[in-house]
Design a protein around this motif. Sequence first.
Motif, short mmCIF file in Angstrom:
data_model
loop_
_atom_site.label_atom_id
_atom_site.label_comp_id
_atom_site.label_asym_id
_atom_site.label_seq_id
_atom_site.Cartn_x
_atom_site.Cartn_y
_atom_site.Cartn_z
N VAL A 56 38.86 44.17 39.06
CA VAL A 56 38.51 44.76 37.70
C VAL A 56 37.91 43.69 36.73
O VAL A 56 38.40 42.67 36.38
CB VAL A 56 39.75 45.28 37.15
CG1 VAL A 56 39.39 45.67 35.68
CG2 VAL A 56 40.29 46.31 37.86
N ARG A 58 36.44 42.33 33.16
CA ARG A 58 36.68 42.75 31.77
C ARG A 58 35.60 42.00 30.96
O ARG A 58 35.65 40.84 30.77
CB ARG A 58 38.13 42.45 31.41
CG ARG A 58 39.28 43.13 31.87
CD ARG A 58 40.62 42.64 31.43
NE ARG A 58 41.89 43.76 31.89
CZ ARG A 58 42.31 43.68 33.09
NH1 ARG A 58 41.88 42.88 33.92
NH2 ARG A 58 43.39 44.59 33.27
N THR A 463 47.16 45.93 37.79
CA THR A 463 46.08 46.88 37.26
C THR A 463 44.75 45.82 37.37
O THR A 463 43.63 46.55 36.69
CB THR A 463 46.42 47.51 35.82
OG1 THR A 463 46.71 46.40 35.18
CG2 THR A 463 47.43 48.69 36.11
N ASP A 464 44.68 44.77 37.75
CA ASP A 464 43.91 43.91 37.89
C ASP A 464 42.76 44.44 39.05
O ASP A 464 42.01 43.64 39.40
CB ASP A 464 44.02 42.44 37.84
CG ASP A 464 45.02 42.08 38.93
OD1 ASP A 464 45.53 42.70 39.56
OD2 ASP A 464 44.95 40.76 39.07
N ARG A 465 43.39 45.20 39.93
CA ARG A 465 42.82 45.56 41.22
C ARG A 465 42.86 47.14 41.22
O ARG A 465 43.87 47.87 41.21
CB ARG A 465 43.51 44.90 42.34
CG ARG A 465 44.88 45.09 42.48
CD ARG A 465 45.52 44.17 43.42
NE ARG A 465 45.72 42.98 42.61
CZ ARG A 465 46.22 41.89 42.92
NH1 ARG A 465 46.40 41.48 44.40
NH2 ARG A 465 46.35 40.64 42.10
N LEU A 466 41.62 47.78 41.71
CA LEU A 466 41.68 49.19 42.02
C LEU A 466 41.20 49.47 43.30
O LEU A 466 40.30 48.91 43.68
CB LEU A 466 40.90 49.88 40.96
CG LEU A 466 40.98 49.81 39.61
CD1 LEU A 466 39.93 50.57 38.50
CD2 LEU A 466 42.46 50.76 39.28
N LYS A 508 29.20 47.29 33.75
CA LYS A 508 30.58 46.70 34.03
C LYS A 508 30.49 45.31 33.63
O LYS A 508 31.80 44.63 33.69
CB LYS A 508 30.82 47.03 35.56
CG LYS A 508 30.03 46.20 36.38
CD LYS A 508 30.48 46.28 37.91
CE LYS A 508 30.64 48.02 38.32
NZ LYS A 508 30.92 47.85 39.80
#
Length: 583
Positions: A56, A58, A463-466, A508
């Motif tokens: 992810v 940011r 949640t740092d990886r999807l 992104k």
Amino acid sequence: MRTQYRRPVRLALAVAVLAATGALTATFVSSGGKGTADAATSLAQFVPIQQVKPNVVRPRTGPDASTGRFTVDCGTNGNGKFSPDNPVAQPGIKNGAEHLHDFVGNLAITANSSDADLDASGTTCRNGDKSSYFWPVVRIDRSVRPSGAQVQQALAGTSGTVACPSVRTRLPAVPVGAKAAVDRQLGDLDRLDRSADRRILATRGIDTRLNNEVLQSLRTRRAAILAQISDTIRAAGGKRPAGLVSLTECDISYDGIHAGLHSEHSASTTSTRSATAQVRCPSVRDKLPGVPRTALAEVDRSLAELDRQISEANQRLVTSRGQGGANFIDNAILGPLKAKRTAVLDRIAIAIGRNGTRPQGLDSLAGCTLGQDAGGGQATGQPSAAPSGTAAPLPEPQGRNLELPNNTGGIVRPQSVLIEYRGNPVSKVVPMPKFLRELTGDAKPTSRGPANARATWTCAGFTDRLSDRYPICPAGRSVQRVQDFPGCWDGKNIDSANHRGHVAFADKTTGACPAGFVAIPQLRITISYQIPRDVQLNGQYALDSFPEENHNPFSDHNDFINVNSAQTMNRIATCINRAKNCR
């Protein structure tokens, strides 16, 4: 997209293939697995979350960033509003998704709801937000599911079919002077849709290139005809039709598998009435003659009133679940609805008859039912290319678990649903327009290609990886779906022909919106589930999906219609731009 009509050729092909793969028929039905085969959807579709690398990005915030956050509590669908409709991607299509959605927020929404109906609805949201948020359910099914090879074999013998939203049943009153021209233009739509359908029907199995070629051409040509219809009605003094752009997009369905399984699925359930019933009423708009100019406004008001009556009845079905006895729905909802519709239909006939020929038989359209459409009614969404021969319609969700063919097992209720409106890392946000439609992900990456699909799966604390696979989470950690919506808007439109072109995702890496787009509050929905660890390890939980996806986790998606008031949306934007956390 669904229709009451099923193509006999397609059905015969599907049945023939299913007969050759008997396990497929048995295992589509909940608890239908026999023997000791692995109960997984496919263990290849599952991954321990620790094996997914952080991915992810940011973007760095700039001096003009909007870093606030506004959260909305709309509950976890405690009212049990489940539906196989998709009012954003498939407006006007009953049972269009072939899989079940959780709905929170707007209580009245169906595939046919007008903006006015949405605005008049009740809501599950604590702050009065009447927006609709909906996503496919997750189920646990410990029975043996069909393997990917079995589904591919079945699909190889199944021909797709093109289904398009009905336009006739969504038009305003058509002036006398425009009636003949509009009928010709609707006939042009019929021929266009039939031609596209023949191209798809001639091919067995999935041809993604052909699908996209046919749908793109169909979209362009339907858009031109819909614009002609709008201009013709307006030039004759009628009201310009609202929302025709939403009826542009067609779809390609592979429901031959489902049609072949319908009888067995029905026999496996104990419910004879849809557990997620909706009111189905005969359509009125397509039964009217040309309307004299002096009666147009009154007829349009009456048509809107008919829509509102159905919307209110559907909301009552949700809010009154479990009330009364066996005849409660007939006596408290359907009976009063028929009386109100009779009065409005009589007013329409009188209004037209003052300066034209009074239409006869409108009173026969007053009665409504639950579940299947009444008299080719209000929500069929049948393709213009429907053949004269028909097969059985897809079943409504049935039984204690609201099952559909191949979407079986117990529904996992979300542990929590977090709805957030977020900012943009490089600019301030402007309020979303009311009735903006958005979707994220793609329910059909197999038949349309993966360009719009998005990885959504993770675990609490990761949640740092999807992942585009179902996660296996550490003990005590929730399974999560993190679904980000587009955060950029073209500044003009609330929908577009493909339901995507009017909004866009920010870059992104930089967070900037594309040229010509402005930043709006970016919606993120995080859905958390408590799923037993043995179920995760055995691959026994899965997403409801279209048949060709066979519970593909990469087909995850989410849909949204903004029905926040202008005042609330301004408050949301102000909160975000001032870097506050608000509710």
